[in-house]
Design a protein around this motif. Structure first.
Motif, PDB file in Angstrom:
ATOM      1  N   ARG A 116      36.227  49.740  48.540  1.00  0.00           N
ATOM      2  CA  ARG A 116      35.133  48.188  47.986  1.00  0.00           C
ATOM      3  C   ARG A 116      34.758  48.688  46.857  1.00  0.00           C
ATOM      4  O   ARG A 116      34.578  47.826  45.992  1.00  0.00           O
ATOM      5  CB  ARG A 116      33.927  48.920  48.658  1.00  0.00           C
ATOM      6  CG  ARG A 116      33.549  48.014  50.539  1.00  0.00           C
ATOM      7  CD  ARG A 116      34.079  46.475  50.099  1.00  0.00           C
ATOM      8  NE  ARG A 116      33.779  46.012  51.248  1.00  0.00           N
ATOM      9  CZ  ARG A 116      34.040  44.345  51.704  1.00  0.00           C
ATOM     10  NH1 ARG A 116      35.245  43.839  51.211  1.00  0.00           N
ATOM     11  NH2 ARG A 116      34.401  44.315  53.029  1.00  0.00           N
ATOM     12  N   ARG A 117      34.278  49.725  45.962  1.00  0.00           N
ATOM     13  CA  ARG A 117      34.537  49.800  44.716  1.00  0.00           C
ATOM     14  C   ARG A 117      35.598  49.445  44.141  1.00  0.00           C
ATOM     15  O   ARG A 117      35.213  49.147  43.200  1.00  0.00           O
ATOM     16  CB  ARG A 117      33.455  51.670  44.560  1.00  0.00           C
ATOM     17  CG  ARG A 117      33.235  52.457  45.090  1.00  0.00           C
ATOM     18  CD  ARG A 117      32.333  52.784  44.342  1.00  0.00           C
ATOM     19  NE  ARG A 117      33.224  54.241  43.813  1.00  0.00           N
ATOM     20  CZ  ARG A 117      32.866  55.635  43.256  1.00  0.00           C
ATOM     21  NH1 ARG A 117      31.790  56.005  43.422  1.00  0.00           N
ATOM     22  NH2 ARG A 117      33.632  56.241  42.963  1.00  0.00           N
ATOM     23  N   LEU A 118      36.831  49.611  44.570  1.00  0.00           N
ATOM     24  CA  LEU A 118      37.599  48.871  43.697  1.00  0.00           C
ATOM     25  C   LEU A 118      37.898  47.521  43.424  1.00  0.00           C
ATOM     26  O   LEU A 118      38.132  47.311  42.242  1.00  0.00           O
ATOM     27  CB  LEU A 118      39.408  49.821  44.443  1.00  0.00           C
ATOM     28  CG  LEU A 118      40.234  48.842  43.603  1.00  0.00           C
ATOM     29  CD1 LEU A 118      40.419  49.917  42.487  1.00  0.00           C
ATOM     30  CD2 LEU A 118      41.690  49.543  44.789  1.00  0.00           C
ATOM     31  N   GLN A 119      37.952  46.620  44.890  1.00  0.00           N
ATOM     32  CA  GLN A 119      37.733  46.023  44.692  1.00  0.00           C
ATOM     33  C   GLN A 119      36.499  45.543  44.411  1.00  0.00           C
ATOM     34  O   GLN A 119      36.647  43.826  43.625  1.00  0.00           O
ATOM     35  CB  GLN A 119      37.133  45.090  46.476  1.00  0.00           C
ATOM     36  CG  GLN A 119      37.950  46.018  47.003  1.00  0.00           C
ATOM     37  CD  GLN A 119      38.057  45.679  48.668  1.00  0.00           C
ATOM     38  OE1 GLN A 119      37.520  44.949  49.666  1.00  0.00           O
ATOM     39  NE2 GLN A 119      38.588  46.881  49.451  1.00  0.00           N
ATOM     40  N   GLN A 120      35.142  45.835  43.758  1.00  0.00           N
ATOM     41  CA  GLN A 120      34.315  45.094  43.226  1.00  0.00           C
ATOM     42  C   GLN A 120      35.129  45.473  41.715  1.00  0.00           C
ATOM     43  O   GLN A 120      34.246  44.516  41.224  1.00  0.00           O
ATOM     44  CB  GLN A 120      32.923  46.322  43.096  1.00  0.00           C
ATOM     45  CG  GLN A 120      31.544  45.901  42.397  1.00  0.00           C
ATOM     46  CD  GLN A 120      30.780  46.974  43.418  1.00  0.00           C
ATOM     47  OE1 GLN A 120      31.048  48.343  43.341  1.00  0.00           O
ATOM     48  NE2 GLN A 120      29.411  46.278  43.871  1.00  0.00           N
ATOM     49  N   VAL A 123      38.044  42.565  41.923  1.00  0.00           N
ATOM     50  CA  VAL A 123      37.982  41.086  42.842  1.00  0.00           C
ATOM     51  C   VAL A 123      36.501  40.982  42.919  1.00  0.00           C
ATOM     52  O   VAL A 123      36.144  41.152  43.861  1.00  0.00           O
ATOM     53  CB  VAL A 123      38.967  40.693  43.764  1.00  0.00           C
ATOM     54  CG1 VAL A 123      40.161  40.858  43.430  1.00  0.00           C
ATOM     55  CG2 VAL A 123      38.958  41.951  44.793  1.00  0.00           C
ATOM     56  N   PRO A 124      35.472  40.747  41.473  1.00  0.00           N
ATOM     57  CA  PRO A 124      34.349  41.111  42.524  1.00  0.00           C
ATOM     58  C   PRO A 124      33.598  39.927  42.819  1.00  0.00           C
ATOM     59  O   PRO A 124      33.294  39.793  43.896  1.00  0.00           O
ATOM     60  CB  PRO A 124      33.962  40.998  41.083  1.00  0.00           C
ATOM     61  CG  PRO A 124      34.723  41.124  40.149  1.00  0.00           C
ATOM     62  CD  PRO A 124      35.855  41.346  40.440  1.00  0.00           C
ATOM     63  N   GLU A 125      34.262  38.331  42.957  1.00  0.00           N
ATOM     64  CA  GLU A 125      34.084  37.810  43.361  1.00  0.00           C
ATOM     65  C   GLU A 125      34.890  37.162  44.767  1.00  0.00           C
ATOM     66  O   GLU A 125      33.886  36.620  46.234  1.00  0.00           O
ATOM     67  CB  GLU A 125      34.907  36.315  42.973  1.00  0.00           C
ATOM     68  CG  GLU A 125      36.340  36.376  42.811  1.00  0.00           C
ATOM     69  CD  GLU A 125      37.333  36.907  42.159  1.00  0.00           C
ATOM     70  OE1 GLU A 125      38.615  36.662  42.456  1.00  0.00           O
ATOM     71  OE2 GLU A 125      36.744  37.989  41.814  1.00  0.00           O
ATOM     72  N   ALA A 126      35.420  38.124  45.596  1.00  0.00           N
ATOM     73  CA  ALA A 126      35.806  38.240  46.801  1.00  0.00           C
ATOM     74  C   ALA A 126      35.164  39.419  47.291  1.00  0.00           C
ATOM     75  O   ALA A 126      35.455  40.261  48.269  1.00  0.00           O
ATOM     76  CB  ALA A 126      37.491  38.226  46.730  1.00  0.00           C
ATOM     77  N   THR A 127      34.062  40.274  46.779  1.00  0.00           N
ATOM     78  CA  THR A 127      33.567  41.547  47.257  1.00  0.00           C
ATOM     79  C   THR A 127      32.157  41.192  47.729  1.00  0.00           C
ATOM     80  O   THR A 127      30.636  41.098  47.448  1.00  0.00           O
ATOM     81  CB  THR A 127      33.657  42.987  46.688  1.00  0.00           C
ATOM     82  OG1 THR A 127      34.989  43.056  45.927  1.00  0.00           O
ATOM     83  CG2 THR A 127      34.007  44.030  47.025  1.00  0.00           C
ATOM     84  N   PRO A 128      32.021  41.632  49.070  1.00  0.00           N
ATOM     85  CA  PRO A 128      30.345  41.348  49.882  1.00  0.00           C
ATOM     86  C   PRO A 128      29.509  42.548  48.814  1.00  0.00           C
ATOM     87  O   PRO A 128      29.876  43.829  48.725  1.00  0.00           O
ATOM     88  CB  PRO A 128      30.588  41.358  50.540  1.00  0.00           C
ATOM     89  CG  PRO A 128      31.703  41.844  51.328  1.00  0.00           C
ATOM     90  CD  PRO A 128      32.496  41.988  50.025  1.00  0.00           C
TER      91      PRO A 128
END
Length: 431
Positions: A116-120, A123-128
């Motif tokens: 999740r940290r990598l996603q944030q 791709v922040p727009e796709a990370t809850p």
């Protein structure tokens, strides 16, 4: 264990680490004439207690595998299993100088919080919103979240223990472990914890959970591979739930989402995998499309191929994804040509019950053969045996899997008609 000495052969020699039933059946039956396949670590899959042993050490296991296969003439190595297959393959392959994903990337993507940290970041727009949660310290003092939130282990499988939590009492029930379960969970995750100490800051242990803002909408799996640093999306599979549940009913390919939504999912997958540093292997990313808000969100990333979907892609696109993984593992280009298969649609159907039961009878070999004679190429996995209770098997919250059926057809109507016939031919009985 002594590895076979290399022999003059035109077939690339490939080591399959911690193979599961799908690996052995598909690789052994389909690719043995083109590749010389060696299997290593089967017992870690067949007897998970070996991984959970107090004396099991990842570094020692990897070192023994490296010494065994250093001079075996390997052209490639792969692992399709979630844990520990894909991790151990990356560790051994790196030491042997073979094309593998960086172990750090595999470990980080496999841990739902660090992923999740990598996603944030990418791709922040796709990370809850999300936060780590210690399951053994009482109801959490939430900082970024509020009830209700979705709770799941940072390292889990098959949605086990994953559920919506509506309040403190819900939370207590969700993480209620017996002392035996606590010990078993801790031991089983010890090897993963050893890798977390090596590749992360170690602040979120392997036995912790993650809380996330609730997601809703149409769930899919985005399948692809990374070839020499270039992410490629192969396709998108619809993950269809039994109505009113979070239990999978079927996985259907191709997806029925609008092309514009699929294009956004593909873009998110490419950006995320490029940022992760993952390479030389297949991946799959679970996502949601919220139709009301028209948003796309990442559920989780799996740094391995979807072995359950391998034949779905072959039916529709003409290439089994095991073949793609073998090419990547041996440093060869992947000849991916979408839409060149014999079927237009395919699905993996999951047979479930929503109450526990004792298995009285499973389909006979003759019945399984009759299904495959009527519908050639059908794959059937019987996940239970007569005499056992369904609850004795690994299950998600609220339902009980007992079989899987994969098949394809020229149309959706024909696909469901075939499945209905197959289901009627499979004589499961419960009591």
């Amino acid at each position: 264990m002594m590895a076979p000495a290399p022999l003059p052969s035109e077939r690339p020699r490939v080591l399959v680490v911690c193979p599961g039933p799908w690996d052995k059946e598909t690789l052994g039956a389909r690719f043995h004439e083109r590749f010389e396949l060696l299997f290593h670590g089967e017992k870690l899959v067949e007897q998970p207690s070996l991984v959970a042993g107090l004396r099991f050490d990842v570094s020692r296991w990897v070192e023994q595998a490296v010494e065994t296969y250093r001079d075996a003439g390997l052209s490639g190595i792969l692992g399709t299993g979630d844990y520990p297959g894909c991790m151990f393959a990356a560790l051994v392959g790196e030491r042997l100088g073979l094309p593998v994903p960086p172990p750090a990337a595999v470990v980080l993507l496999s841990h739902k919080y660090y992923s999740r940290r990598l996603q944030q970041q990418s791709v922040p727009e796709a990370t809850p919103d999300f936060e780590p949660i210690n399951p053994f310290s009482g109801p959490p003092r939430l900082r970024r979240l509020a009830y209700p939130f979705f709770l799941k282990p940072v390292k889990g499988t098959m949605s086990i223990r994953a559920q919506m939590v509506h309040g403190p009492e819900d939370f207590r029930r969700a993480v209620r472990f017996s002392w035996r379960e606590r010990i078993e969970k801790s031991l089983l995750l010890r090897p993963f914890q050893q890798l977390l100490r090596r590749y992360t800051d170690g602040q979120v242990p392997a036995y912790w959970f993650i809380g996330e803002a609730p997601l809703a909408g149409t769930q899919v799996t985005v399948d692809g591979f990374v070839e020499r640093g270039r992410p490629v999306v192969m396709g998108i599979v619809d993950s269809v739930m039994y109505p009113g549940t979070i239990s999978f009913q079927r996985f259907e390919y191709p997806s029925h989402l609008p092309d514009s939504v699929q294009a956004r999912m593909r873009d998110i997958a490419v950006r995320l995998m490029r940022a992760s540093g993952f390479d030389h292997a297949c991946f799959n990313i679970e996502m949601f499309h919220d139709t009301q808000r028209d948003t796309v969100s990442v559920i989780e990333v799996n740094p391995r191929m979807s072995y359950q979907f391998a034949d779905l892609y072959e039916r529709v696109d003409g290439m089994n994804t095991y073949e793609a993984q073998l090419a990547l593992a041996t440093g060869q280009p992947v000849p991916w040509q979408p839409g060149s298969g014999r079927d237009r649609v395919a699905a993996s159907f999951v047979l479930r019950r929503f109450s526990d039961a004792r298995v009285l009878r499973v389909p006979s070999e003759a019945q399984l053969a009759a299904v495959k004679e009527r519908f050639p190429g059908t794959i059937i996995k019987v996940l239970c045996t007569a005499g056992e209770r369904l609850s004795a098997l690994d299950q998600d919250v609220g339902s009980f899997r007992y079989g899987i059926v994969n098949l394809g057809a020229p149309t959706r109507e024909e696909l469901f008609a075939r499945y209905q016939q197959v289901e009627e031919m499979l004589a499961f009985e419960f009591g």
